[in-house]
Structures are given as structure tokens and as C-alpha cells.
Design a protein around this motif. Structure first.
Motif, PDB file in Angstrom:
ATOM      1  N   LEU A 101      42.634  43.258  71.118  1.00 28.92           N
ATOM      2  CA  LEU A 101      41.536  42.810  71.968  1.00 28.92           C
ATOM      3  C   LEU A 101      41.722  41.359  72.372  1.00 28.92           C
ATOM      4  N   THR A 102      41.241  41.023  73.569  1.00 27.99           N
ATOM      5  CA  THR A 102      41.205  39.640  74.010  1.00 27.99           C
ATOM      6  C   THR A 102      39.756  39.280  74.317  1.00 27.99           C
ATOM      7  N   LYS A 103      39.370  38.062  73.972  1.00 28.06           N
ATOM      8  CA  LYS A 103      37.994  37.607  74.164  1.00 28.06           C
ATOM      9  C   LYS A 103      37.759  37.202  75.608  1.00 28.06           C
ATOM     10  N   VAL A 104      36.639  37.663  76.175  1.00 33.56           N
ATOM     11  CA  VAL A 104      36.226  37.258  77.511  1.00 33.56           C
ATOM     12  C   VAL A 104      35.113  36.222  77.370  1.00 33.56           C
ATOM     13  N   SER A 105      34.090  36.540  76.570  1.00 33.82           N
ATOM     14  CA  SER A 105      32.994  35.605  76.307  1.00 33.82           C
ATOM     15  C   SER A 105      32.277  36.038  75.033  1.00 33.82           C
ATOM     16  N   SER A 106      31.392  35.158  74.511  1.00 29.26           N
ATOM     17  CA  SER A 106      30.677  35.514  73.290  1.00 29.26           C
ATOM     18  C   SER A 106      29.375  34.741  73.157  1.00 29.26           C
ATOM     19  N   LYS A 107      28.466  35.302  72.375  1.00 23.15           N
ATOM     20  CA  LYS A 107      27.233  34.663  71.928  1.00 23.15           C
ATOM     21  C   LYS A 107      27.209  34.892  70.424  1.00 23.15           C
ATOM     22  N   THR A 108      27.439  33.861  69.649  1.00 27.34           N
ATOM     23  CA  THR A 108      27.625  34.064  68.213  1.00 27.34           C
ATOM     24  C   THR A 108      26.549  33.457  67.328  1.00 27.34           C
ATOM     25  N   SER A 118      41.262  44.718  76.599  1.00 22.13           N
ATOM     26  CA  SER A 118      42.337  45.151  75.719  1.00 22.13           C
ATOM     27  C   SER A 118      43.696  44.920  76.358  1.00 22.13           C
ATOM     28  N   VAL A 119      44.705  44.821  75.504  1.00 19.99           N
ATOM     29  CA  VAL A 119      46.094  44.701  75.924  1.00 19.99           C
ATOM     30  C   VAL A 119      46.868  45.749  75.136  1.00 19.99           C
ATOM     31  N   GLY A 120      47.744  46.468  75.809  1.00 14.73           N
ATOM     32  CA  GLY A 120      48.544  47.477  75.121  1.00 14.73           C
ATOM     33  C   GLY A 120      48.136  48.880  75.527  1.00 14.73           C
ATOM     34  N   THR A 121      48.254  49.805  74.583  1.00 12.35           N
ATOM     35  CA  THR A 121      47.933  51.200  74.869  1.00 12.35           C
ATOM     36  C   THR A 121      46.437  51.372  75.101  1.00 12.35           C
ATOM     37  N   GLU A 122      46.070  52.473  75.710  1.00  9.65           N
ATOM     38  CA  GLU A 122      44.677  52.730  76.064  1.00  9.65           C
ATOM     39  C   GLU A 122      43.819  52.938  74.818  1.00  9.65           C
ATOM     40  N   LEU A 123      42.635  52.322  74.805  1.00  8.35           N
ATOM     41  CA  LEU A 123      41.742  52.402  73.650  1.00  8.35           C
ATOM     42  C   LEU A 123      40.685  53.483  73.826  1.00  8.35           C
ATOM     43  N   ALA A 124      40.305  54.096  72.714  1.00 10.56           N
ATOM     44  CA  ALA A 124      39.210  55.061  72.712  1.00 10.56           C
ATOM     45  C   ALA A 124      37.923  54.368  72.290  1.00 10.56           C
ATOM     46  N   ASN A 184      15.866  39.524  57.002  1.00 13.67           N
ATOM     47  CA  ASN A 184      15.863  38.767  55.755  1.00 13.67           C
ATOM     48  C   ASN A 184      17.259  38.227  55.441  1.00 13.67           C
ATOM     49  N   LEU A 185      18.051  37.946  56.472  1.00 12.69           N
ATOM     50  CA  LEU A 185      19.363  37.346  56.256  1.00 12.69           C
ATOM     51  C   LEU A 185      19.158  35.873  55.898  1.00 12.69           C
ATOM     52  N   THR A 186      20.047  35.327  55.109  1.00 16.31           N
ATOM     53  CA  THR A 186      19.946  33.931  54.705  1.00 16.31           C
ATOM     54  C   THR A 186      20.214  33.016  55.894  1.00 16.31           C
ATOM     55  N   PRO A 187      19.228  32.167  56.263  1.00 23.08           N
ATOM     56  CA  PRO A 187      19.455  31.242  57.383  1.00 23.08           C
ATOM     57  C   PRO A 187      20.621  30.299  57.079  1.00 23.08           C
ATOM     58  N   GLY A 188      21.467  30.068  58.062  1.00 23.33           N
ATOM     59  CA  GLY A 188      22.605  29.175  57.905  1.00 23.33           C
ATOM     60  C   GLY A 188      23.825  29.823  57.276  1.00 23.33           C
ATOM     61  N   ALA A 189      23.694  31.051  56.804  1.00 26.05           N
ATOM     62  CA  ALA A 189      24.838  31.743  56.187  1.00 26.05           C
ATOM     63  C   ALA A 189      25.821  32.183  57.272  1.00 26.05           C
ATOM     64  N   VAL A 190      27.082  32.313  56.898  1.00 25.74           N
ATOM     65  CA  VAL A 190      28.127  32.775  57.815  1.00 25.74           C
ATOM     66  C   VAL A 190      28.406  34.241  57.516  1.00 25.74           C
ATOM     67  N   TYR A 191      28.350  35.060  58.550  1.00 19.72           N
ATOM     68  CA  TYR A 191      28.641  36.486  58.417  1.00 19.72           C
ATOM     69  C   TYR A 191      29.870  36.783  59.264  1.00 19.72           C
ATOM     70  N   ASN A 192      30.923  37.238  58.618  1.00 18.25           N
ATOM     71  CA  ASN A 192      32.182  37.534  59.311  1.00 18.25           C
ATOM     72  C   ASN A 192      32.171  38.957  59.824  1.00 18.25           C
ATOM     73  N   LEU A 193      32.585  39.121  61.069  1.00 16.60           N
ATOM     74  CA  LEU A 193      32.725  40.448  61.659  1.00 16.60           C
ATOM     75  C   LEU A 193      34.205  40.718  61.895  1.00 16.60           C
ATOM     76  N   TYR A 194      34.596  41.958  61.697  1.00 19.61           N
ATOM     77  CA  TYR A 194      35.990  42.373  61.860  1.00 19.61           C
ATOM     78  C   TYR A 194      36.034  43.541  62.831  1.00 19.61           C
ATOM     79  N   ASN A 195      37.042  43.584  63.675  1.00 24.26           N
ATOM     80  CA  ASN A 195      37.203  44.657  64.659  1.00 24.26           C
ATOM     81  C   ASN A 195      38.456  45.459  64.355  1.00 24.26           C
ATOM     82  N   GLU A 196      38.361  46.754  64.593  1.00 24.94           N
ATOM     83  CA  GLU A 196      39.501  47.656  64.445  1.00 24.94           C
ATOM     84  C   GLU A 196      39.569  48.502  65.712  1.00 24.94           C
ATOM     85  N   VAL A 197      40.703  48.454  66.411  1.00 21.65           N
ATOM     86  CA  VAL A 197      40.835  49.245  67.630  1.00 21.65           C
ATOM     87  C   VAL A 197      41.344  50.639  67.301  1.00 21.65           C
TER      88      VAL A 197
END
Length: 128
Positions: A33-40, A57-63, A111-124
Motif C-alpha cells: 500500500l501507498t499512503k495518499v492522505s490520513s487523519k490520525t 496499491s502497487v503490485g498485483t491486484e488486491l481483494a 474509554n480509551l486512555t487519552p494520549g495513548a498511542v494505538y498502533n494499527l497494522y495492515n495486511e493486504v
């Protein structure tokens, strides 16, 4: 005797010049994946607050794209929690709500902790 030596040397040269299969062609094709824009920025107190990432996306076609999170930053996929699967089109927006993130982590929405960092991961997921 010279004839046998010459034949032996030619046999070695012929075998040495045999082209082996290309290593990379045997691996197959992939995609990323390539990033176009974000709101994080996510309002931790609002269960309906969202974050989003617009991707191409770059490469083979994604489902589709799987979106995961984890309690801590880790590359160990066994610790990732699936948030959702998003069908992929030409330019796709991956959106995650506070409610979805909290549910995946086993917390109460809003009820998420304010100021905490939550990591997101992507799988194509490719179509082939």
C-alpha cells in the motif's frame, strides 16, 4: 588421450554455462500500500470518533485489506487483534472508529486512555 581430456573440459564448460532458474521469478508477485492522505488524531472519549488512511496499491491486484491493532507496538502477528477487513478498490479509505478499536482490544468504547498511542497494522490480501 587428448581427445578424452578435450571432451571432458567441454562437458564441464557446457554444464557450467547452464542458466539456472531466476530466484525472484520463483517467488511470485506481491503488493503493498501507498499512503495518499490520513487523519490520525482520535478523540479517546467519543465512541464514534474515527481515524482514516486513504491508500493506493502497487503490485498485483488486491481483494481486500485487513486492519489490525495490538496492545503494544509489535511485529509479532500472533499478538495482533483483527479490527476489520476492508474490500479494496482503486483508492480505498481505511477507517477505524474508537468503538472498533476498543472492541478489538477488549476495552469499553469511549474509554480509551487519552494520549495513548494505538498502533494499527495492515495486511493486504491479493486476488490470486
Amino acid at each position: 588421450m587428448k581427445r578424452y581430456i578435450t571432451a571432458f573440459i567441454l562437458l564441464i564448460l557446457v554444464n557450467a554455462c547452464t542458466k539456472k532458474a531466476d530466484f525472484y521469478s520463483s517467488l511470485g508477485k506481491g503488493a503493498y500500500l501507498t499512503k495518499v492522505s490520513s487523519k490520525t488524531f482520535l478523540n479517546a472519549q467519543d465512541p464514534n470518533a474515527t481515524i482514516n488512511l486513504v491508500v493506493n496499491s502497487v503490485g498485483t491486484e488486491l481483494a481486500s485489506v485487513n486492519v489490525y491493532t495490538a496492545a503494544t507496538a509489535t511485529l509479532d502477528k500472533s499478538q495482533w487483534k483483527l479490527i476489520k477487513n476492508v474490500p479494496f478498490t482503486t483508492e480505498t479509505t481505511l477507517t477505524v472508529t474508537n468503538r472498533e478499536l476498543a472492541t478489538a482490544l477488549g476495552l469499553q468504547p469511549g474509554n480509551l486512555t487519552p494520549g495513548a498511542v494505538y498502533n494499527l497494522y495492515n495486511e493486504v490480501i491479493t486476488k490470486d
